[in-house]
Design an enzyme around this catalytic site. Sequence first.
Site, short mmCIF file in Angstrom:
data_model
loop_
_atom_site.label_atom_id
_atom_site.label_comp_id
_atom_site.label_asym_id
_atom_site.label_seq_id
_atom_site.Cartn_x
_atom_site.Cartn_y
_atom_site.Cartn_z
N CYS A 112 18.87 10.16 30.33
CA CYS A 112 17.57 10.04 30.98
C CYS A 112 16.49 10.74 30.15
O CYS A 112 16.19 10.33 29.04
CB CYS A 112 17.66 10.59 32.41
N HIS A 113 15.89 11.84 30.66
CA HIS A 113 14.91 12.59 29.89
C HIS A 113 15.56 13.64 28.99
O HIS A 113 14.87 14.27 28.19
CB HIS A 113 13.89 13.26 30.83
#
Length: 204
Positions: A112-113
């Site tokens: 994800c991030h």
Amino acid sequence: MSLDGKHVLVLTTNYGTEQAELEKPMAVLREAGARVTVAARKETAVHTVVSDRRPGADVRPDTTMAGVTADGFDAVIVPGGTVNADRLRTDGEAIRLVSAFAAAGKPVAAICHGPWLLVDSGLARDRELTSYPSLRTDVENAGGRWLDREVVVDTSGGHALITSRRPGDLDAFAAAIVQALSTEALNAGAERAAAGPVAFRREE
């Protein structure tokens, strides 16, 4: 294959980590027999979130990032959560750790991030990876090649770089980590077999 004897480190700050991205890989790895250690910025509880908005479960870390090294671990995982990842990317201890794992040829996984940490540590350069789509420009500006896939495993840089886009990719992400650790175990076994039996000298 069993991951008995494997030890995996998870890096997180104490607030803003996406709950599923922390808990799911841990559960899969432990089910496969691996030990998992959670290292946070502080010894206090990790306050997770769900979809970056709702409060999630509290997770007690095992240690701090300052208190561990890459030695004794076989892989490192960086979960997402926008706030968590944004703080990790500027954390000197987090950068030190992922850089040490990469230098030692050990798998580095981020979802994800989480790949923001790969960008700021220089590990995205000349590698194929994925992330939450909004990080694409950051990855490309850092010299990486961004791919829109549920999981990307790049082994071109001397260590496995495993990345995924979002919580919906967690099954593929966790499976890729297990596969990378299983492959290492198989390779180690093949090397031992090729070396032949070990001779022990009996003490008189």
